[in-house]
Design an enzyme around this catalytic site. Structure first.
Site, PDB file in Angstrom:
ATOM      1  N   CYS A  31      37.829  32.245  48.338  1.00 13.61           N
ATOM      2  CA  CYS A  31      37.624  33.294  47.332  1.00 13.61           C
ATOM      3  C   CYS A  31      37.868  34.675  47.900  1.00 13.61           C
ATOM      4  CB  CYS A  31      36.217  33.184  46.740  1.00 13.61           C
ATOM      5  SG  CYS A  31      34.893  33.254  47.960  1.00 13.61           S
TER       6      CYS A  31
ATOM      7  N   GLU B  33      31.173  34.320  39.704  1.00 13.65           N
ATOM      8  CA  GLU B  33      32.009  34.710  40.839  1.00 13.65           C
ATOM      9  C   GLU B  33      33.439  34.365  40.460  1.00 13.65           C
ATOM     10  OE1 GLU B  33      33.757  33.207  44.787  1.00 13.65           O
ATOM     11  OE2 GLU B  33      31.576  32.907  44.868  1.00 13.65           O
TER      12      GLU B  33
ATOM     13  N   GLY C 146      35.716  32.628  33.196  1.00  7.09           N
ATOM     14  CA  GLY C 146      34.459  33.370  33.348  1.00  7.09           C
ATOM     15  C   GLY C 146      34.120  34.188  32.106  1.00  7.09           C
TER      16      GLY C 146
ATOM     17  N   GLY D  96      34.856  30.526  39.420  1.00  8.73           N
ATOM     18  CA  GLY D  96      36.161  30.116  38.930  1.00  8.73           C
ATOM     19  C   GLY D  96      37.020  31.304  38.553  1.00  8.73           C
TER      20      GLY D  96
ATOM     21  N   ALA E  42      39.590  34.302  33.414  1.00  8.30           N
ATOM     22  CA  ALA E  42      39.699  33.902  32.007  1.00  8.30           C
ATOM     23  C   ALA E  42      38.566  32.974  31.600  1.00  8.30           C
ATOM     24  CB  ALA E  42      41.053  33.239  31.759  1.00  8.30           C
TER      25      ALA E  42
END
Length: 486
Positions: free
Chosen positions: A286, A252, A235, A230, A233
């Site tokens: 990603c 990740e 994470g 995700g 912030a």
């Protein structure tokens, strides 16, 4: 999409191989049409406690299974996914906005993951770490316990299943929390696994919920590891919460990936590859190409060719049954984020050479979906929102460079540590540049596409730890050293 009506399907949380409904539900919006899909149960704190208890009970026997036994079950999971390919693809298309083509690729990717780790050569095995005349030291790999898999919305099945197969092949049990933007296919897949009793009770469970459920997972002492994909912030918050119980954690996070095109690049091939890297799945990948730096000597020609390629190959196709790799932005929140970036470019007077138009919704009965044309912006400032932030949508800045040290410095942002790409006919030059980029993975003369056999991790703000490859499995295991005296 014929034959798949909303009233035909029901969705449940799966705890201990049983269906669990909830008095509290939420409903996801189809990104193509903005029409409501199915009611989806939200797991309660009691559901979560039951799932954790069930998973920990399963540990007593599941941890004793052999690698061969677990790999046999992964093969069964692959066959199971194959047999339900059509149903899961249709659900994925409705909830994610992907075409059926891309949705089927999502399911097939999950099948490939199962088969990859079902191959003994791709899993962890005991090995001799050191040996001399006095001692032999064996490394063996021990499961952690219960893994909480907190998953994103851009590839719902692939990115959930990666965490599942990594957990299972290493002897862990796993509780999956799909994104609340795309819960349906993951819930249905694990329901079908439970119905066939492919795995023992408590080994694979799924709970639908939002940030509060994710927070419970990070704090619960019965969870041994959190694997999260995700934003930066969130994470950081996950990592801080996991520290309270010394959980293992894999993150990740954002990847504002830079692409460097050298003066000697094969432009026809590079343009086609960069366009795919940037606009596949509307840029919601990603490791999508998020920024392109083109040598000044070929900048204008590259930009012209890129516009032609994007206009010809990446267009709005409303019918999900028509094969297409471009679609809408997957949810309203991300749609608004990308819209703000487009609006900032317009306010700044940046040169939008194609796209830039947002299809706004009309009245309630005329909703049209979260569509944004593929957009290319020439030469925005380095401090612009489009360059500094990860857009995660179909808008791409194309910038110029002349000095190698300068372009590497511009590429190496703190949030750009997930992936990067380099295009050059001089492979020595390409490799030299690649080795100077602060990114966990670098692709040379190809678009950014992770490979199951390669460790995938982020540098700096883009992550902590990593997944895939044999090295990725180490984060799902303790390594125990057994010393034999001679």
């Amino acid at each position: 999409m014929a034959g798949l009506e909303m009233e035909d399907l029901k969705f449940h949380n799966i705890i201990n191989n049983t269906l669990r409904s909830s008095p509290t539900t939420h409903t996801v919006t189809n990104p193509r049409t903005e029409s409501a899909l199915w009611p989806c149960p939200i797991a309660s704190p009691a559901d979560f406690e039951d799932a954790v208890s069930s998973a920990n009970r399963a540990f007593k026997t599941w941890k004793l299974t052999t690698l061969s036994e677990r790999q046999t079950l992964l093969t069964k999971l692959a066959s199971h996914l194959e047999s339900h390919l059509s149903l899961l693809s249709q659900i994925l298309a409705l909830e994610s906005g992907k075409s059926l083509l891309l949705s089927e690729l999502d399911v097939r990717g999950a099948i490939a993951q199962c088969l990859h780790y079902a191959d003994p050569t791709n899993a962890l095995s005991d090995h001799i770490q050191f040996e001399d005349s006095s001692v032999k030291i064996i490394a063996t790999h021990v499961p952690l316990g219960v893994v909480a898999a907190i998953c994103p919305w851009n590839f719902p099945l692939i990115l959930s299943n990666l965490k599942v197969v990594s957990s299972l092949v290493t002897g862990n049990r796993v509780i999956v929390k799909p994104s609340p933007f795309t819960p349906y296919a993951v819930l249905k897949w694990i329901e079908l696994v439970a119905a066939e009793e492919i795995l023992p009770l408590g080994v694979l469970q799924v709970l639908n919920g939002g940030a509060d459920l994710g927070q419970q997972m990070t704090l619960h002492p019965g969870i041994a590891k959190v694997s999260f994909t995700g934003t930066i912030a969130v994470g950081k918050a996950v990592m801080a919460a996991c520290a309270k119980t010394l959980k293992k954690v894999t993150l990740e996070l954002a990847g504002n990936d830079a692409c460097i095109v050298c003066a000697d690049a094969d432009l026809p091939k590079a343009v086609k590859s960069v366009a795919g890297g940037a606009f596949f799945n509307a840029g919601q990948v990603c490791v999508a190409t998020k920024r392109v730096y083109v040598h000044e000597s070929v900048y204008e020609e590259f930009a012209r060719r890129l516009v032609e390629e994007v206009r010809g190959s990446y267009t709005v196709v409303e019918d999900a049954s028509v094969p297409s790799v471009f679609g809408p932005v997957s949810n309203k929140v991300q749609f608004e984020t990308v819209k703000r970036i487009v609006e900032d470019c317009k306010r700044g007077g940046y040169e939008i050479v194609t796209g830039g138009e947002v299809r706004e919704s009309g009245k309630e009965e005329e909703k049209k979906g979260f569509w944004l044309e593929p957009t290319i912006v020439k030469g925005p400032p380095e401090d612009s929102m489009l360059v500094r932030e990860e857009q995660f949508g179909p808008i791409l800045p194309v910038l110029s460079w002349s000095d190698e040290d300068d372009v590497i410095s511009r590429s190496n942002l703190a949030n750009a540590g997930l992936g990067a790409s380099v295009y050059s006919s001089d492979l020595a030059q390409a490799e030299r540049i690649a080795r100077r980029l602060d990114a966990g993975s670098v692709w040379i003369n190809q678009a950014e596409r992770p490979h199951m056999g390669a460790y995938f991790s982020g540098f700096k703000d883009s992550g902590f730890g990593g997944e895939m490859g044999k090295q990725g499995l180490l984060s799902y295991s303790y390594t125990q050293s057994i010393h034999f005296a001679k």
